[in-house]
Motif scaffolding. Structure first.
Motif, PDB file in Angstrom:
ATOM      1  N   UNK A   1       5.169  -5.270  14.126  1.00 37.54           N
ATOM      2  CA  UNK A   1       6.044  -4.130  14.042  1.00 37.54           C
ATOM      3  C   UNK A   1       6.265  -3.534  15.485  1.00 37.54           C
ATOM      4  N   UNK A   2       5.494  -3.956  16.352  1.00 39.63           N
ATOM      5  CA  UNK A   2       5.883  -3.659  17.557  1.00 39.63           C
ATOM      6  C   UNK A   2       7.102  -4.310  18.330  1.00 39.63           C
ATOM      7  N   UNK A   3       6.995  -5.477  17.856  1.00 41.88           N
ATOM      8  CA  UNK A   3       8.281  -6.689  18.108  1.00 41.88           C
ATOM      9  C   UNK A   3       9.364  -6.263  17.528  1.00 41.88           C
ATOM     10  N   UNK A   4       9.238  -5.368  16.667  1.00 45.27           N
ATOM     11  CA  UNK A   4      10.565  -4.924  15.523  1.00 45.27           C
ATOM     12  C   UNK A   4      10.916  -3.577  16.130  1.00 45.27           C
ATOM     13  N   UNK A   5      10.266  -3.179  16.976  1.00 46.98           N
ATOM     14  CA  UNK A   5      10.634  -1.822  17.844  1.00 46.98           C
ATOM     15  C   UNK A   5       9.894  -0.459  17.350  1.00 46.98           C
TER      16      UNK A   5
END
Length: 360
Positions: free
Chosen positions: A66-70
């Motif tokens: 989720x963090x890689x997705x912003x």
């Protein structure tokens, strides 16, 4: 069935062992099975990434994705992030792509050759790729291993098809026999190269590749496998009706308007390209292309519109867990994944054969 005024007796030769039109389950069954496999694939990816010496949970993986997705910061250390994204995630995704591709190729080859024992290595592709890989490993230029394995697989395909053509035409029986001959020759060349030149580190690298291994796979290889799987898999999936026609034999397929020889050449070439790319990054991994199509037929029937995606999804899930077992069962030592797939695949295939005998 009447085509052009001729009555055809439809005999199923797709390996189900039954007479008549291949059974096709309802769309509801196929949809449910597909959804279950997609869910199993997602769970398998997230879970397999957590397994290993480092203490990483499924929640950590989900938060990192989720963090890689912003979205919010997962609160992981740089080492934990590196373990997820540099070591485990590319390997798990590579296992999924290789498993899906090999299962897809197995289903296509069983249709086009009308041989229930066909798999991606039937036409000598594995032995050809092995010769190319062994040559570059002995030279010490490992960066060229994917290219050499791919070229070897293509040369083996051309040799197999050329030999079958010279023997009287590209029929399933001649193609299979030619593949056995080319595979035996490739195996002999590989053994000869190892006997005369392999030693030390090169011997261990060769042995690891020949037994199948996904260690060291990076994002560039994952991207290459994904692109080839989409580019080759999409036309194959769109040709499901042609593959269904092959189940009744060449004469019936030709009466239905299928250009049998052309379609068979194109399908075998497509599976060879896909197998060559996948084998170049994973080494020789057996039983995925043999077992999964048979297992899928038991669940969704023999209609290739549903059989192809179900086989691919099942192959992806199976190889993820086979590779996870290979790298964790004897930690810190790693077992070649080809051994794991053989241990899993042989009993499953024996059960499938027993089931077919009972259903006759």
């Amino acid at each position: 069935m009447i085509v052009n005024g001729t009555r055809l007796r439809l005999v199923n030769r797709a390996g189900t062992g039954r007479i008549g039109r291949p059974p096709v389950r309802g769309p509801a069954v196929a949809a449910v099975v597909g959804c279950l496999l997609v869910g199993a694939l997602i769970v398998s990816v997230c879970t397999a990434v957590t397994l290993g010496p480092a203490d990483i949970t499924v929640a950590d993986v989900a938060a990192s994705i989720l963090s890689r997705a912003g979205f919010a910061d997962p609160g992981l250390t740089m080492i934990e992030e590196g373990i997820i994204w540099d070591l485990r995630m590319p390997r798990v995704l590579a296992a999924a792509l290789v498993g899906a591709g090999l299962a897809l190729c197995g289903a296509v080859m069983q249709a086009t050759t009308r041989n229930p024992l066909a798999d991606p290595y039937l036409l000598g592709l594995s032995s050809g790729a092995s010769v190319g890989a062994v040559v570059v490993l002995l030279i010490g230029v490992q960066t060229l291993l994917p290219v050499a394995a791919f070229i070897g697989a293509m040369v083996a395909l051309l040799a197999t098809l050329g030999l079958a053509q010279l023997a009287g035409g590209l029929t399933p029986a001649r193609t299979i026999l030619a593949g056995v001959a080319v595979s035996s020759l490739g195996g002999a060349l590989t053994s000869l190269l190892i006997f005369w030149h392999a030693q030390g580190d090169s011997y261990r690298d060769i042995l690891s590749w020949l037994m199948g291994s996904l260690s060291g796979v990076g994002w560039s290889q994952v991207a290459m496998a994904a692109v080839v799987l989409v580019v080759v898999g999409a036309p194959i999936a769109a040709s499901a009706r042609l593959l269904d026609a092959f189940a009744f034999g060449d004469a019936a397929a030709q009466a239905l308007g299928v250009r049998v020889s052309t379609v068979r050449w194109l399908m075998l070439a497509a599976t060879a390209v896909l197998t060559g790319v996948l084998v170049s990054m994973s080494g020789a991994i057996g039983f995925i292309g043999l077992v999964l199509p048979h297992a899928a037929r038991l669940v969704v029937g023999t209609g290739y519109r549903t059989l192809l995606p179900v086989s691919a999804l099942g192959g992806a899930v199976l190889l993820i867990w086979a590779d996870t077992a290979a790298r964790t069962a004897f930690d810190p030592r790693e077992l070649p994944v080809g051994i794991v797939t053989a241990v899993i695949g042989a009993p499953i295939f024996a059960l499938l054969l027993a089931g077919r005998r009972e259903n006759r």
